[in-house]
Scaffold this motif. Structure first.
Motif, mmCIF file in Angstrom:
data_model
loop_
_atom_site.group_PDB
_atom_site.id
_atom_site.type_symbol
_atom_site.label_atom_id
_atom_site.label_comp_id
_atom_site.label_asym_id
_atom_site.label_seq_id
_atom_site.Cartn_x
_atom_site.Cartn_y
_atom_site.Cartn_z
ATOM 1 N N LYS A 231 0.830 -1.203 0.000
ATOM 2 C CA LYS A 231 0.000 0.000 0.000
ATOM 3 C C LYS A 231 0.866 1.256 0.000
ATOM 4 N N LEU B 243 -7.082 4.743 -7.182
ATOM 5 C CA LEU B 243 -6.975 3.327 -6.818
ATOM 6 C C LEU B 243 -5.891 3.076 -5.775
ATOM 7 N N ASN B 244 -4.823 3.881 -5.789
ATOM 8 C CA ASN B 244 -3.733 3.650 -4.841
ATOM 9 C C ASN B 244 -3.953 4.364 -3.512
ATOM 10 N N THR C 168 -6.803 5.004 -2.127
ATOM 11 C CA THR C 168 -7.861 4.309 -1.394
ATOM 12 C C THR C 168 -7.443 2.914 -0.953
ATOM 13 N N LEU D 40 -7.328 0.311 -2.869
ATOM 14 C CA LEU D 40 -7.994 -0.740 -3.647
ATOM 15 C C LEU D 40 -6.986 -1.542 -4.464
ATOM 16 N N ALA D 41 -6.019 -0.853 -5.084
ATOM 17 C CA ALA D 41 -5.032 -1.555 -5.905
ATOM 18 C C ALA D 41 -4.221 -2.532 -5.060
ATOM 19 N N LYS E 168 -5.190 -4.002 -2.291
ATOM 20 C CA LYS E 168 -6.052 -5.125 -1.907
ATOM 21 C C LYS E 168 -6.173 -6.124 -3.049
ATOM 22 N N TRP E 169 -6.352 -5.612 -4.270
ATOM 23 C CA TRP E 169 -6.460 -6.517 -5.418
ATOM 24 C C TRP E 169 -5.163 -7.290 -5.621
ATOM 25 N N ARG F 77 -4.901 -10.091 -3.046
ATOM 26 C CA ARG F 77 -5.800 -11.213 -3.327
ATOM 27 C C ARG F 77 -5.343 -12.012 -4.543
ATOM 28 N N SER G 11 -1.422 -10.308 -10.575
ATOM 29 C CA SER G 11 -1.775 -8.893 -10.569
ATOM 30 C C SER G 11 -0.960 -8.118 -11.595
#
Length: 495
Positions: free
Chosen positions: A144, A324-325, A327, A329-330, A332-333, A336, A342
Motif C-alpha cells: 500500500k 486506486l492507490n 484508497t 484498492l489496488a 487489496k487486489w 488477493r 496482478s
C-alpha cells in the motif's frame, strides 16, 4: 568508542509515525517529478526571453534527465552507505539550490548548468524516498505504501504541465523553478525532524570505479536514445554514445562480478523474481511513456488543443492511478490476486487501453478517455506490484541500490519507448505523405490547401495508431514475461 551504525528501522509493526513520514517523502518526491515535465510548457518563453536556440532548449530539458538517470545507482549506493536520511536531506538542498539558480538565470548556459545540478539532487531524492518507505513499513503494509508512492509519481507527471501553464499565465518563466523553494524547504525541515536514519550496518567500502562506470554508461545510453529520433539511429551522434555505453556497461558488469563489495551484486539477476519484475517494469514504462508522449502531440498538433487543455484531457490516467492507490484498492487486489497474476492482469488492462486509443481515437475524445482510464487502472495495479517485487528481491540493507535500479529501469524504459514508438510513428507518417521524414508542424506549414492538410493529419493519425499498437504488444508481452518468471520464482521458493 565508535557508536554502532543505525540499524534499519523496519519492524513487525513499522515506524509509529510511518504514514506522516510517507507524506513527507512523497512531498520531496513530488518536487522532482514536477520538474520532469514542467519545463516543456515554458519553451516559447525561454526562446524569446533568453534567445535560446533549439539545441539550447534540448540541453535544458536533457541535462536534468541525463544527470539524474546516470546517477541513480550511485545515489542509491551512497544512501545505503552514508545514511538514507542524510542523502535525502542533501538531495533537497541540492535541488533547492539548483532551482534558485535556474529561476534567476539570465543566460542559457546558466540555466543548463542549474538543471544539471537539479538532476544530482533529483537522483538522491528518487532513490532515498523509496528506500525510506521500505524501511519504515512492515512487510504487510509495504504494497500500500509503495502504491501511494507510485501514485505520487503519476500525479507529478500529470500536474507538471498544468502547474507550468498556470504559472506562466500569471508570472515570468523563472517562477516555475522558484516555486520549488518553499516546497523543498518545508520538506527539508520535516525530514530532519521526522525521518529516522537508516543505512547498511556492514559499512561496505565505497565502490568508486563502479560508480564512475555506471554513471558514464547509463548517461551515454540515455543520450543515445534521446538523440536517435532527431539525428537518425545510424548517425555518429547516436552510434558513438551507444558504443560507449555498451563497452562501459559491460566493463561495469565485469567489475561488479569480481570485487568483494560490489555496488550492484550481479547475483540479483539470477533471481527470477528480480529479473521478471525488471523485465516487466521496462516494458510497462516503454509502452506507457512512449504512447502518452505521442498522444499529447496528437492532441496539440492534430486536434488543436493548447498545452493546458491537452494536459487536462490526459489527466484521467493519473487520476485513476491516484484514486486506486490512495484508497488502497489496488493494494487489496494485488494481495488477493498475488504478485504474478496482478502484474499480468494489470498489464493486459493497460494493453487494452493502448488498443482503445489506437482504434477509437478517430471517433473523438470518448475513445481516448476509455483508453486513458484503462491504462490508469492497469498501471495502478501493476506498477506498485513490480516496484515491490524489485525491492523485496534485494536485501533490506541494499534498499537504496534497489530504489536506484527501479528508477533506472523506469528512465530507460520511458526513453526507449519515446524513441522506438516515435520512430514507428515517423516512418508511417513519412510513408503516408510520400516524402522524407518531416515534422507534422513543418508539413502543415507547407501544405497549400485544406485537402492536403487533411491528408497530412490523417497520415499522422495512422502513424499514431501504429505506434500505439506496438506499445500495446510490448506491454502485453511484458505482462506475460513478468508473470511467468514471478510464478516460477514463487514455485521455486515454495519447493
Amino acid at each position: 568508542m565508535t557508536a554502532p551504525a543505525p540499524a534499519p528501522v523496519a519492524v513487525s509493526q513499522g515506524h509509529p509515525q510511518r504514514w506522516l513520514i510517507l507524506g513527507v517523502i512523497c512531498l520531496a518526491q513530488l518536487t522532482v517529478l514536477l520538474d520532469n515535465t514542467i519545463l516543456n510548457v515554458a519553451i516559447p518563453s525561454l526562446t524569446t526571453e533568453l534567445g535560446a536556440a533549439t539545441s539550447d532548449i534540448q540541453w535544458m530539458i536533457n541535462a536534468y534527465s541525463l544527470v539524474q538517470s546516470g546517477l541513480l545507482l550511485t545515489a542509491g549506493s551512497a544512501a545505503d552507505r552514508y545514511g538514507r536520511k542524510k542523502m535525502l536531506a542533501a538531495g533537497l538542498v541540492l535541488f533547492g539550490l539548483g532551482s534558485l539558480v535556474a529561476g534567476l538565470a539570465d543566460s542559457t548556459a546558466q540555466l543548463i548548468a542549474a538543471r544539471a545540478g537539479m538532476g544530482v539532487g533529483g537522483a538522491l531524492l528518487m532513490t532515498t524516498t523509496l528506500a525510506v518507505a521500505m524501511q519504515i513499513f512492515a512487510p504487510g503494509e509495504q504494497p500500500k505504501a509503495i502504491g501511494i508512492w507510485a501514485a505520487v509519481n503519476s500525479l507529478g507527471f500529470a500536474t507538471g504541465p498544468l502547474l507550468g501553464g498556470f504559472m506562466l499565465n500569471h508570472f515570468w518563466w523563472g517562477a516555475i523553478f522558484l516555486i520549488n523553494l518553499p516546497v523543498a524547504a518545508l520538506a527539508l525541515v520535516a525530514v530532519i525532524i521526522l525521518v529516522p536514519e537508516s543505512k547498511n550496518p556492514r559499512g561496505d567500502r565505497p565502490d568508486l570505479l563502479g560508480a564512475l562506470l555506471s554513471t558514464i554508461g547509463m548517461a551515454s545510453l540515455v543520450f543515445a536514445i534521446i538523440s536517435g529520433p532527431e539525428h537518425g539511429w545510424t548517425s555518429g551522434r547516436v552510434l558513438t554514445p551507444a558504443a560507449v555505453a555498451l563497452v562501459v556497461l559491460a566493463g561495469f558488469a565485469y567489475w561488479e562480478s569480481r570485487i568483494p563489495h560490489p555496488m550492484l551484486d550481479m547475483h540479483f539477476f539470477r533471481d527470477r523474481r528480480f529479473t521478471g519484475a525488471v523485465a516487466g517494469a521496462v516494458l510497462i514504462t516503454f509502452g506507457m511513456g512512449g504512447s502518452l508522449f505521442l498522444l499529447t502531440q496528437h492532441m496539440q498538433f492534430v486536434l488543436g488543443y493548447g498545452p493546458l487543455e491537452a494536459g487536462l484531457r490526459t489527466a484521467p490516467l493519473a487520476l485513476m492511478i491516484v484514486a486506486l492507490n490512495f484508497t488502497g484498492l489496488a493494494a487489496k487486489w494485488s494481495t488477493r490476486l498475488g504478485t504474478p497474476l496482478s502484474i499480468g492482469l494489470g498489464m493486459a488492462v493497460m494493453a487494452a487501453g493502448l488498443l482503445s486509443i489506437a482504434t477509437l481515437t478517430d471517433h473523438g475524445y470518448p475513445g481516448t478517455l476509455l483508453g486513458l482510464v484503462l491504462i490508469g487502472a492497469g498501471a495502478a495495479v501493476a506498477s506498485p506490484a513490480m516496484a515491490h517485487a524489485i525491492m523485496s528481491a534485494i536485501p533490506p540493507e541494499k534498499a537504496g541500490v534497489g530504489a536506484g535500479i527501479n528508477g533506472t529501469v523506469a528512465e530507460f524504459g520511458q526513453g526507449l519507448g519515446v524513441a522506438v514508438l516515435g520512430a514507428v510513428l515517423n516512418a508511417r507518417f513519412a510513408a503516408g505523405i510520400s516524402v522524407a521524414a518531416v515534422s507534422l508542424p513543418g508539413a502543415l506549414a507547407e501544405a497549400g490547401s485544406a485537402p492536403e492538410r487533411a491528408r497530412i493529419t490523417q497520415a499522422f493519425a495512422s502513424g499514431l495508431e501504429s505506434s500505439q499498437l506496438v506499445g500495446a504488444v510490448a506491454v502485453l508481452l511484458g505482462g506475460v514475461v513478468a508473470g511467468v518468471l514471478l510464478r516460477r520464482a514463487e514455485r521455486g521458493e515454495a519447493a
